[in-house]
Write an enzyme that holds these catalytic residues in place. Structure first.
Site, PDB file in Angstrom:
ATOM      1  N   ARG A  37       9.804  -1.904  -0.963  1.00 25.42           N
ATOM      2  CA  ARG A  37       9.801  -0.978  -2.094  1.00 25.42           C
ATOM      3  C   ARG A  37      10.308   0.381  -1.647  1.00 25.42           C
ATOM      4  O   ARG A  37       9.948   0.870  -0.582  1.00 25.42           O
ATOM      5  CB  ARG A  37       8.381  -0.837  -2.676  1.00 25.42           C
ATOM      6  CG  ARG A  37       7.894  -2.090  -3.395  1.00 25.42           C
ATOM      7  CD  ARG A  37       6.530  -1.908  -3.988  1.00 25.42           C
ATOM      8  NE  ARG A  37       6.063  -3.141  -4.608  1.00 25.42           N
ATOM      9  CZ  ARG A  37       4.803  -3.359  -5.011  1.00 25.42           C
ATOM     10  NH1 ARG A  37       3.908  -2.412  -4.864  1.00 25.42           N
ATOM     11  NH2 ARG A  37       4.464  -4.507  -5.555  1.00 25.42           N
ATOM     12  N   ARG A  82       1.145   3.480   2.377  1.00 29.95           N
ATOM     13  CA  ARG A  82       2.263   3.326   1.443  1.00 29.95           C
ATOM     14  C   ARG A  82       3.556   3.240   2.247  1.00 29.95           C
ATOM     15  O   ARG A  82       4.063   4.238   2.730  1.00 29.95           O
ATOM     16  CB  ARG A  82       2.306   4.497   0.457  1.00 29.95           C
ATOM     17  CG  ARG A  82       3.215   4.290  -0.747  1.00 29.95           C
ATOM     18  CD  ARG A  82       3.173   5.483  -1.669  1.00 29.95           C
ATOM     19  NE  ARG A  82       1.867   5.690  -2.242  1.00 29.95           N
ATOM     20  CZ  ARG A  82       1.415   5.084  -3.344  1.00 29.95           C
ATOM     21  NH1 ARG A  82       2.192   4.227  -3.981  1.00 29.95           N
ATOM     22  NH2 ARG A  82       0.204   5.331  -3.805  1.00 29.95           N
ATOM     23  N   GLU A  98      -6.767   1.193  -4.170  1.00 31.69           N
ATOM     24  CA  GLU A  98      -6.278  -0.092  -4.680  1.00 31.69           C
ATOM     25  C   GLU A  98      -5.840  -1.014  -3.542  1.00 31.69           C
ATOM     26  O   GLU A  98      -5.129  -0.605  -2.624  1.00 31.69           O
ATOM     27  CB  GLU A  98      -5.092   0.136  -5.617  1.00 31.69           C
ATOM     28  CG  GLU A  98      -4.486  -1.147  -6.157  1.00 31.69           C
ATOM     29  CD  GLU A  98      -3.076  -0.970  -6.696  1.00 31.69           C
ATOM     30  OE1 GLU A  98      -2.330  -1.960  -6.720  1.00 31.69           O
ATOM     31  OE2 GLU A  98      -2.726   0.172  -7.074  1.00 31.69           O
ATOM     32  N   SER A 108      -3.850  -5.829  -7.578  1.00 39.19           N
ATOM     33  CA  SER A 108      -3.744  -5.790  -9.036  1.00 39.19           C
ATOM     34  C   SER A 108      -3.522  -7.217  -9.506  1.00 39.19           C
ATOM     35  O   SER A 108      -2.616  -7.899  -9.022  1.00 39.19           O
ATOM     36  CB  SER A 108      -2.568  -4.918  -9.490  1.00 39.19           C
ATOM     37  OG  SER A 108      -2.881  -3.556  -9.415  1.00 39.19           O
ATOM     38  N   ARG A 116      -2.963  -3.015   3.695  1.00 42.71           N
ATOM     39  CA  ARG A 116      -4.095  -2.244   3.174  1.00 42.71           C
ATOM     40  C   ARG A 116      -5.422  -2.886   3.569  1.00 42.71           C
ATOM     41  O   ARG A 116      -6.416  -2.200   3.792  1.00 42.71           O
ATOM     42  CB  ARG A 116      -3.981  -2.100   1.660  1.00 42.71           C
ATOM     43  CG  ARG A 116      -2.840  -1.200   1.247  1.00 42.71           C
ATOM     44  CD  ARG A 116      -2.931  -0.730  -0.191  1.00 42.71           C
ATOM     45  NE  ARG A 116      -1.894   0.267  -0.455  1.00 42.71           N
ATOM     46  CZ  ARG A 116      -1.883   1.070  -1.510  1.00 42.71           C
ATOM     47  NH1 ARG A 116      -2.867   0.989  -2.407  1.00 42.71           N
ATOM     48  NH2 ARG A 116      -0.920   1.948  -1.687  1.00 42.71           N
TER      49      ARG A 116
END
Length: 429
Positions: A262, A277, A349, A352, A390
């Protein structure tokens, strides 16, 4: 993608769904394009009928020896042929314009999704575990003494720039163990089928799972047109693109461990330290393909699959329902899992889990055939099970000790050859 027939039949409902996401009404624009497209198609069909009728008379005129009529009809046929081609081209252009508009409109939230403008409107539905009480100030993952030898940001920056990391020794062993543990749990306990997929995909695959056209800047494209997947949701979901599945074959439940890429285009200045990130990371993804009447139950089942991973690792977490202003573009409902990070003293987070209804299926033309019925669009779901990097952060921060060592979760010990901790000098023992 939205069903144009549903917008025609209930434009107010369509606009109300957009309003829940904080967007302006679009039914008038969509229906104007649709009406223009349909008018051009009708005009092309009328011209085609006139061309066909004139074509039949051409032969008759020639047979009668009526040269004047023959030439008139032949000219008429040529004119109509040109007119039909022009109108079809205009109709195709209008159809492409309509499709592009529809592809850029987000999915409609389900009625039970809480209303809200941003993450402040999210609703917590449950918690598991109690954050550990430390007798020292807990550090962030990259500050832990025993972790530092195996987490090298300087070398990664030399190789690739910001938002990359080189992992070594004990740290990468734990990272690899986490991914293997997740896969084994999903396959052996949750009934998912392990799948290995490419990380380079065609453009249509990115359209199918709504990364394109709206989010092109968030992904990477190669010079020959392939796209690097932001998650294996893209590949797993597109395995059924263009298919008509037997109802008996559903649900299809898949999991994959892949590299993900990403650009993080919208996160400048956010989470710049550590490996929270990154441009390149790993995820164990879950994807389900279901019938419409079972998709909400499947959504809860998938949420529990992700929660189970955290519980087995002993990591405190909370589960929240995203509000209308915070949910993803393709989702009609999303549950987020947030894991406790003592180094930041907050929940962050880690997964999801979204149900997309038939939104992606319409883009991919993925259908199933009910027993004795006509093909219908499937429902698609996706979720992280979990984000490996994560999860590594959470394991390191929650297991850290005052001397800089890290105690590791018991479920990982078999994957580490019986080793139970990272020492303060960065070794597994």
């Amino acid at each position: 993608m939205h069903d144009i027939r549903a917008i025609r039949e209930n434009p107010d409902q369509f606009d109300a769904a957009l309003a829940r996401r904080g967007l302006s009404p679009m039914s008038s624009q969509v229906l104007a394009l649709d009406e223009a497209r349909r008018a051009l198609i009708h005009a092309a069909e009328t011209a085609q009928a006139a061309q066909n009728a004139a074509s039949k008379l051409v032969g008759a005129a020639k047979a009668k020896g009526d040269d004047a009529e023959f030439e008139r009809l032949r000219a008429l046929v040529a004119d109509k042929k040109s007119e039909v081609a022009r109108m079809n081209a205009e109709a195709d252009a209008k159809d492409a314009e309509l499709r592009d508009v529809l592809l850029r409109i987000p999915n409609s939230p389900l009625p039970e999704v809480p209303q809200g403008a941003d993450e402040a409107g999210n609703v917590e539905i449950r918690r598991w575990g109690t954050p550990r009480t430390f007798d020292f100030q807990p550090k962030e993952h990259f500050e832990i003494k025993g972790v530092q030898p195996g987490m090298d940001f300087a070398t990664a920056a030399k190789l690739s720039g910001a938002r990359f990391v080189v992992l070594r020794g004990a740290v990468i062993r734990v990272h690899r163990a986490l991914a293997q543990f997740m896969l084994d749990t999903h396959v052996n306990e949750h009934g998912l089928t392990e799948t290995w997929t490419p990380v380079l995909v065609k453009e249509e695959a990115m359209y199918g799972t709504n990364q394109l056209p709206k989010f092109a800047e968030d992904s990477y494209q190669t010079t020959n047109g392939w796209w690097l997947v932001p998650t294996s949701e893209v590949t797993l979901t597109n395995t059924v693109a263009g298919d008509i599945l037997d109802e008996a074959a559903l649900p299809i439940r898949m999991t994959a461990h892949t590299q993900c890429f990403r650009s993080e285009a919208g996160s400048a200045g956010k989470d710049t330290t550590g490996m929270l990130r990154q441009h390149q990371f790993e995820k164990v993804e879950m994807v389900s393909i279901t019938t419409p009447d079972s998709s909400l139950a499947e959504h809860e089942r998938m949420t529990r699959c992700a929660e189970a991973i955290l519980e087995k690792l002993g990591l405190p977490y909370r589960t929240i329902v995203l509000c209308t202003g915070d949910m993803g573009f393709g989702a009609t409902k999303t549950n987020d899992l947030e894991v406790w990070l003592p180094g930041q003293n907050t929940y962050r987070e880690i997964s999801s889990v979204s149900v997309c209804g038939d939104f992606q299926a319409r883009r991919m033309n993925a259908r199933y055939r009910p027993a004795g019925g006509k093909p219908e669009f499937v429902h698609t779901l996706n979720g992280s099970g979990l984000a490996v990097g994560r999860c590594l952060i959470a394991v390191l921060e929650n297991g850290q000790q005052a001397d800089g060592s890290v105690d590791l979760p018991a479920v990982l010990h078999p994957y580490l050859g019986g080793k139970t901790r990272i020492t303060a000098d960065g070794r597994l023992e």
